[in-house]
Design an enzyme around this catalytic site. Structure first.
Site, PDB file in Angstrom:
ATOM      1  N   SER A 146       4.151   3.064  -4.602  1.00 14.56           N
ATOM      2  CA  SER A 146       4.792   3.390  -3.326  1.00 14.56           C
ATOM      3  C   SER A 146       5.140   4.870  -3.320  1.00 14.56           C
ATOM      4  O   SER A 146       4.257   5.704  -3.525  1.00 14.56           O
ATOM      5  CB  SER A 146       6.028   2.505  -3.113  1.00 14.56           C
ATOM      6  OG  SER A 146       6.570   2.698  -1.827  1.00 14.56           O
ATOM      7  N   HIS A 172       1.862   1.745  -0.642  1.00 16.55           N
ATOM      8  CA  HIS A 172       2.606   1.720   0.612  1.00 16.55           C
ATOM      9  C   HIS A 172       2.360   3.014   1.383  1.00 16.55           C
ATOM     10  O   HIS A 172       2.960   4.048   1.082  1.00 16.55           O
ATOM     11  CB  HIS A 172       4.098   1.550   0.356  1.00 16.55           C
ATOM     12  CG  HIS A 172       4.453   0.253  -0.302  1.00 16.55           C
ATOM     13  ND1 HIS A 172       5.598   0.093  -1.052  1.00 16.55           N
ATOM     14  CD2 HIS A 172       3.817  -0.945  -0.324  1.00 16.55           C
ATOM     15  CE1 HIS A 172       5.656  -1.155  -1.493  1.00 16.55           C
ATOM     16  NE2 HIS A 172       4.580  -1.802  -1.073  1.00 16.55           N
ATOM     17  N   ASP A 267       9.266  -4.107  -4.871  1.00 15.31           N
ATOM     18  CA  ASP A 267       8.006  -4.778  -4.565  1.00 15.31           C
ATOM     19  C   ASP A 267       7.073  -4.706  -5.769  1.00 15.31           C
ATOM     20  O   ASP A 267       6.823  -3.629  -6.315  1.00 15.31           O
ATOM     21  CB  ASP A 267       7.338  -4.126  -3.347  1.00 15.31           C
ATOM     22  CG  ASP A 267       6.098  -4.893  -2.895  1.00 15.31           C
ATOM     23  OD1 ASP A 267       6.030  -6.111  -3.155  1.00 15.31           O
ATOM     24  OD2 ASP A 267       5.210  -4.270  -2.286  1.00 15.31           O
TER      25      ASP A 267
END
Length: 328
Positions: A146, A172, A267
């Site tokens: 991310s 992401h 995540d």
């Protein structure tokens, strides 16, 4: 000097263009959105980009900052000191970004528009490590990342090659920038980077990137494994979700080598923990080289990380683990 300028307000954009033209600076393009800035910079390589914090202060700016750094394009961000919250990931990707208050003098602005120092793309490692005939034909590499992940992925993928086991990545990134990210990553590796598509079978030497934010990317247990896209709700706050990818591979975890990289939140932490418990090899990026030590920290705390490494070592370690697995 050829300058690209950007502001979401057409009125403010016109004022900025007139100011630069008064200073005898050539404005080659005026843009009102980040996507337009990226596309023009990628294909026309202006000398410098001048934009405002309303465009720069977003997670997707990390991708743009990386592109500028590689191509040697200067970048000046204009805004008040209170507004100039350019993301840490963007500044790590391109420390040459210059941030000026909107009230900066003409002389300060001209000085900031000076030439940028061109950065070389990461060297691509083309030699394929010997497999000694022990490669698991179903070996699969999974990566989740991310904030700060774009530069981290570039450092990993430079080691991948035509004999690399297939890899699937969830990074992401805003849905409008998936194609740009694929092109950027494809330029730093001798493997082939492409968008993950529904029912595609995983092939060696191919890297499949979750494209857009409308679908999760999961894997179906087959020989070879196949990609499944679905429109399920966000998982762990994201779509695509790293957890969704990792959990889907648990049924064939003994064939999997996984890594979780820099990123905010958690995540992927539960997914990589489940993978390790089921027999996967797992790696995490260390705190010192992470822009945000969030996802790897939680994964480590849950017991999901077999080995934590600086980003410079993760690419070679992933390949060694994936290429030298015993056949299942």
């Amino acid at each position: 000097m050829r300058i690209l300028i950007a502001h979401r307000s057409a009125i403010m954009l016109g004022q900025l263009q007139r100011r630069l033209e008064r200073l005898e600076i050539e404005v080659v393009r005026a843009a009102t959105g980040l996507t337009e800035v990226y596309d023009f910079a990628e294909h026309h390589e202006p000398d410098c980009v001048v934009l405002t914090t309303d465009i720069a202060d977003c997670p997707e700016f990390e991708l743009l900052a990386t592109l500028f750094s590689i191509m040697g394009i200067g970048c000046v961000v204009l805004g008040t000191p209170q507004q100039a919250n350019v993301t840490d990931a963007a500044l790590r990707a391109n420390p040459a970004i210059r941030v000026l208050p909107g009230t900066a003098s003409d002389s300060d602005l001209i000085a900031a528009l000076g030439p940028s120092r061109r950065r070389r793309r990461p060297e691509v490692i083309v030699a394929a490590p010997a497999s000694n005939g022990r490669v698991d034909p179903r070996s699969t590499i999974l990566i989740g990342s991310s904030t700060g992940g774009i530069d981290a992925l570039m450092q990993i993928l430079r080691h991948f090659h035509a004999a690399t086991p297939p890899a699937v990545i969830v990074q992401h990134t805003g849905g409008n920038f998936a194609g740009s990210l694929i092109r950027l990553l494809d330029g730093v590796t001798s493997a082939k980077v492409l968008a993950a598509t529904h029912d595609a079978s995983l092939q060696p030497g191919h890297i499949y990137l979750a494209a857009g934010d409308t679908h999760h990317v999961r894997l179906r247990n087959a020989a070879p494994a196949r990609i499944k896209l679905d429109e399920a709700p966000r998982q762990s706050g994201h779509r695509p979700s790293v957890d969704a990818l990792f959990h889907s591979a648990v049924p064939f975890a003994p064939h999997v080598t996984a890594a979780i990289l820099t990123g905010m939140g958690r995540d992927g932490a539960e997914g990589i923990t489940a993978l390790r418990a089921a027999g996967a090899r797992t790696f995490g990026q260390d705190e010192a080289t992470s822009v945000v030590y969030g996802m790897p920290r939680v994964a480590n705390a849950l017991g999901g990380i077999e080995t934590e490494l600086p980003i410079q070592q993760i690419g070679p370690s992933l390949l060694r683990a994936a290429l030298h697995r015993q056949r299942a």
